[in-house]
Design a protein around this motif. Structure first.
Motif, mmCIF file in Angstrom:
data_model
loop_
_atom_site.group_PDB
_atom_site.id
_atom_site.type_symbol
_atom_site.label_atom_id
_atom_site.label_comp_id
_atom_site.label_asym_id
_atom_site.label_seq_id
_atom_site.Cartn_x
_atom_site.Cartn_y
_atom_site.Cartn_z
ATOM 1 N N GLY A 77 0.803 -1.223 0.000
ATOM 2 C CA GLY A 77 0.000 0.000 0.000
ATOM 3 C C GLY A 77 0.833 1.270 0.000
ATOM 4 O O GLY A 77 0.285 2.368 0.118
ATOM 5 N N CYS A 78 2.157 1.121 -0.107
ATOM 6 C CA CYS A 78 3.040 2.291 0.083
ATOM 7 C C CYS A 78 2.855 3.345 -1.021
ATOM 8 O O CYS A 78 2.834 3.012 -2.205
ATOM 9 N N ILE A 79 2.727 4.588 -0.579
ATOM 10 C CA ILE A 79 2.689 5.708 -1.533
ATOM 11 C C ILE A 79 3.662 6.796 -1.071
ATOM 12 O O ILE A 79 3.426 7.987 -1.242
ATOM 13 N N ALA A 80 4.773 6.330 -0.471
ATOM 14 C CA ALA A 80 5.708 7.289 0.136
ATOM 15 C C ALA A 80 6.623 7.972 -0.868
ATOM 16 O O ALA A 80 7.310 8.924 -0.518
ATOM 17 N N CYS A 81 6.679 7.479 -2.095
ATOM 18 C CA CYS A 81 7.492 8.178 -3.096
ATOM 19 C C CYS A 81 6.796 8.049 -4.448
ATOM 20 O O CYS A 81 5.894 7.218 -4.617
ATOM 21 N N PRO A 82 7.203 8.841 -5.425
ATOM 22 C CA PRO A 82 6.479 8.857 -6.701
ATOM 23 C C PRO A 82 6.524 7.547 -7.489
ATOM 24 O O PRO A 82 5.753 7.385 -8.432
ATOM 25 N N LEU A 83 7.390 6.618 -7.118
ATOM 26 C CA LEU A 83 7.433 5.347 -7.874
ATOM 27 C C LEU A 83 6.113 4.587 -7.788
ATOM 28 O O LEU A 83 5.803 3.775 -8.655
ATOM 29 N N CYS A 84 5.324 4.888 -6.762
ATOM 30 C CA CYS A 84 4.038 4.174 -6.615
ATOM 31 C C CYS A 84 3.099 4.491 -7.783
ATOM 32 O O CYS A 84 2.224 3.699 -8.110
ATOM 33 N N GLN A 85 3.320 5.653 -8.408
ATOM 34 C CA GLN A 85 2.387 6.069 -9.466
ATOM 35 C C GLN A 85 2.559 5.265 -10.749
ATOM 36 O O GLN A 85 1.623 5.113 -11.518
ATOM 37 N N SER A 86 3.765 4.772 -10.984
ATOM 38 C CA SER A 86 3.999 4.078 -12.261
ATOM 39 C C SER A 86 4.152 2.568 -12.099
ATOM 40 O O SER A 86 4.261 1.858 -13.098
ATOM 41 N N ARG A 87 4.152 2.086 -10.855
ATOM 42 C CA ARG A 87 4.360 0.633 -10.696
ATOM 43 C C ARG A 87 3.110 -0.145 -11.098
ATOM 44 O O ARG A 87 1.990 0.358 -10.990
ATOM 45 N N GLU A 162 13.858 8.258 -3.266
ATOM 46 C CA GLU A 162 13.167 6.973 -3.389
ATOM 47 C C GLU A 162 13.840 5.902 -2.523
ATOM 48 O O GLU A 162 13.161 5.143 -1.804
ATOM 49 N N ALA A 163 15.168 5.885 -2.568
ATOM 50 C CA ALA A 163 15.908 4.883 -1.776
ATOM 51 C C ALA A 163 15.690 5.129 -0.282
ATOM 52 O O ALA A 163 15.515 4.184 0.495
ATOM 53 N N GLN A 164 15.652 6.399 0.083
ATOM 54 C CA GLN A 164 15.483 6.752 1.502
ATOM 55 C C GLN A 164 14.093 6.359 2.012
ATOM 56 O O GLN A 164 13.949 5.846 3.115
ATOM 57 N N GLN A 165 13.081 6.594 1.184
ATOM 58 C CA GLN A 165 11.714 6.255 1.592
ATOM 59 C C GLN A 165 11.534 4.741 1.729
ATOM 60 O O GLN A 165 10.741 4.277 2.538
ATOM 61 N N CYS A 166 12.268 3.990 0.924
ATOM 62 C CA CYS A 166 12.143 2.527 0.945
ATOM 63 C C CYS A 166 13.059 1.882 1.991
ATOM 64 O O CYS A 166 12.872 0.710 2.329
#
Ligand code: URA
Length: 259
Positions: A77-87, A162-166
Motif C-alpha cells: 500500500g506504500c505511496i511514500a514516493c512517486p514510484l508508486c504512481q507508475s508501478r 526513493e531509496a530513503q523512503q524505501c
C-alpha cells in the motif's frame, strides 16, 4: 471503482486499521527555500523540515516494529514516493526468511514489475547461475530483495529520495531475517547499504558491514550480461563470499570491517 473493488478497499482499510497502520503513508512535501516558513498560503500549507524529519522518524520506527505480514501489506500500500504512481506491482522480496544469505539488488525491472518477484528477467537467470556456482539456490537458505520495492520508470537508478523512503522496509527485512552475510549486487545496492559514494571497484574484494552484518560487494548481474570481461572478477567475489560464509558458519571469522 466497482462494487467488489469497494468491498476489497473497505476490507483492506479495516485490516490496516486493526494493525494500527492507518493512515497509509503519504509523502510529505519537503521544505524548500520557497516554502521555508510554516504558513498557510492560499490552498498550500507548508511544513517545516523538523516536521518532515519527525514524520519520517515515526514512519521508520513503526515499520521497524512490523512482522512479516504487516510489512508486506505496508509495502503493497506504500505511496511514500512517486514510484508508486507508475508501478504495476510492488516487489517485496522472496526466499527463505531464515536465510544465512541475503542478496540485495537495486530495484525491479519490467518483468519484476509485472510478476511481483525480484530477479526474474535475464539478470535473474544469471543470478540463479551465480547462486548455483556456489551451491546455492533461490529460496533455499537465500533471500533476495532490492533497495527499492517499485520499478523506477525506464529502468533508471532509484534516486536518493526513493531509496530513503524505501530504506525502512529493507532495514526491517534485514532485522527479521538476520542473515549471516549480505551480498550487494552492483553500485546502487552497495552505495545505499554502505552509505558511501565510493565506486564499485573500490568496494569489491573487502569485507564491509551493515547493521553489524558483514557485506560483500560484487557486480550487478545485468552489468555482467553487458560486460563479459568482468565475469572472472565476479567469480573471485563469489569465491570470497563462499569462504567468508564458511568462516562465519564455523565461527572462525572475527570480522575486521573495512568501511
Ligand atoms: N535488477 C535488480 O536490481 N533487481 C531486480 O529485482 C531485477 C533486476
Amino acid at each position: 471503482m466497482t462494487v467488489s473493488g469497494n468491498v476489497k478497499h473497505a476490507r483492506r482499510k479495516e485490516i490496516l486499521k486493526e494493525l494500527g497502520l492507518t493512515p497509509l503513508w503519504r509523502a510529505r512535501v519537503p521544505d524548500t527555500p520557497n516554502h521555508a516558513s510554516p504558513a498557510v498560503t492560499g490552498e498550500h500549507v507548508s511544513i517545516s523540515q523538523a516536521q518532515v524529519n519527525a514524520g519520517a522518524e515515526d514512519r521508520r520506527s513503526t515499520i521497524l516494529r512490523m512482522d512479516w505480514d504487516q510489512l508486506k501489506m505496508s509495502v503493497e500500500g506504500c505511496i511514500a514516493c512517486p514510484l508508486c504512481q507508475s508501478r504495476s506491482r510492488t516487489v517485496f522480496g522472496i526466499g527463505d526468511r531464515n536465510a544465512d544469505w541475503l542478496y540485495v539488488g537495486e530495484g525491479p525491472g519490467v518483468q519484476e514489475d509485472a510478476t511481483g518477484e525480484p530477479f526474474v528477467g535475464p539478470a535473474g537467470k544469471l543470478l540463479d547461475n551465480m547462486l548455483a556456482a556456489i551451491n546455492l539456490k533461490r529460496g533455499r537458505n537465500v533471500y533476495i530483495a532490492n533497495i527499492v520495492k517499485c520499478r523506477p520508470p525506464g529502468n533508471r537508478n532509484p534516486n536518493s529520495h526513493e531509496a530513503q523512503q524505501c530504506e525502512p522496509y529493507l532495514a526491517r527485512q534485514i532485522a527479521l531475517i538476520q542473515p549471516k552475510l549480505i551480498i550487494a549486487l552492483g553500485k546502487v545496492a552497495a552505495q545505499n547499504l554502505l552509505n558511501t559514494d565510493a565506486t564499485l571497484a573500490a568496494l569489491r574484494g573487502r569485507l564491509h558491514e551493515h547493521s553489524g552484518i558483514p557485506v560483500i560487494v560484487t557486480y550487478h548481474p545485468a552489468y555482467l550480461l553487458r560486460t563479459l570481461a568482468d565475469k572472472a572478477k565476479a567469480w573471485e567475489d563469489l569465491c570470497f563470499a563462499r569462504s567468508t560464509m564458511q568462516s562465519l558458519q564455523s565461527g572462525d571469522l572475527i570480522p575486521t570491517y573495512d568501511r
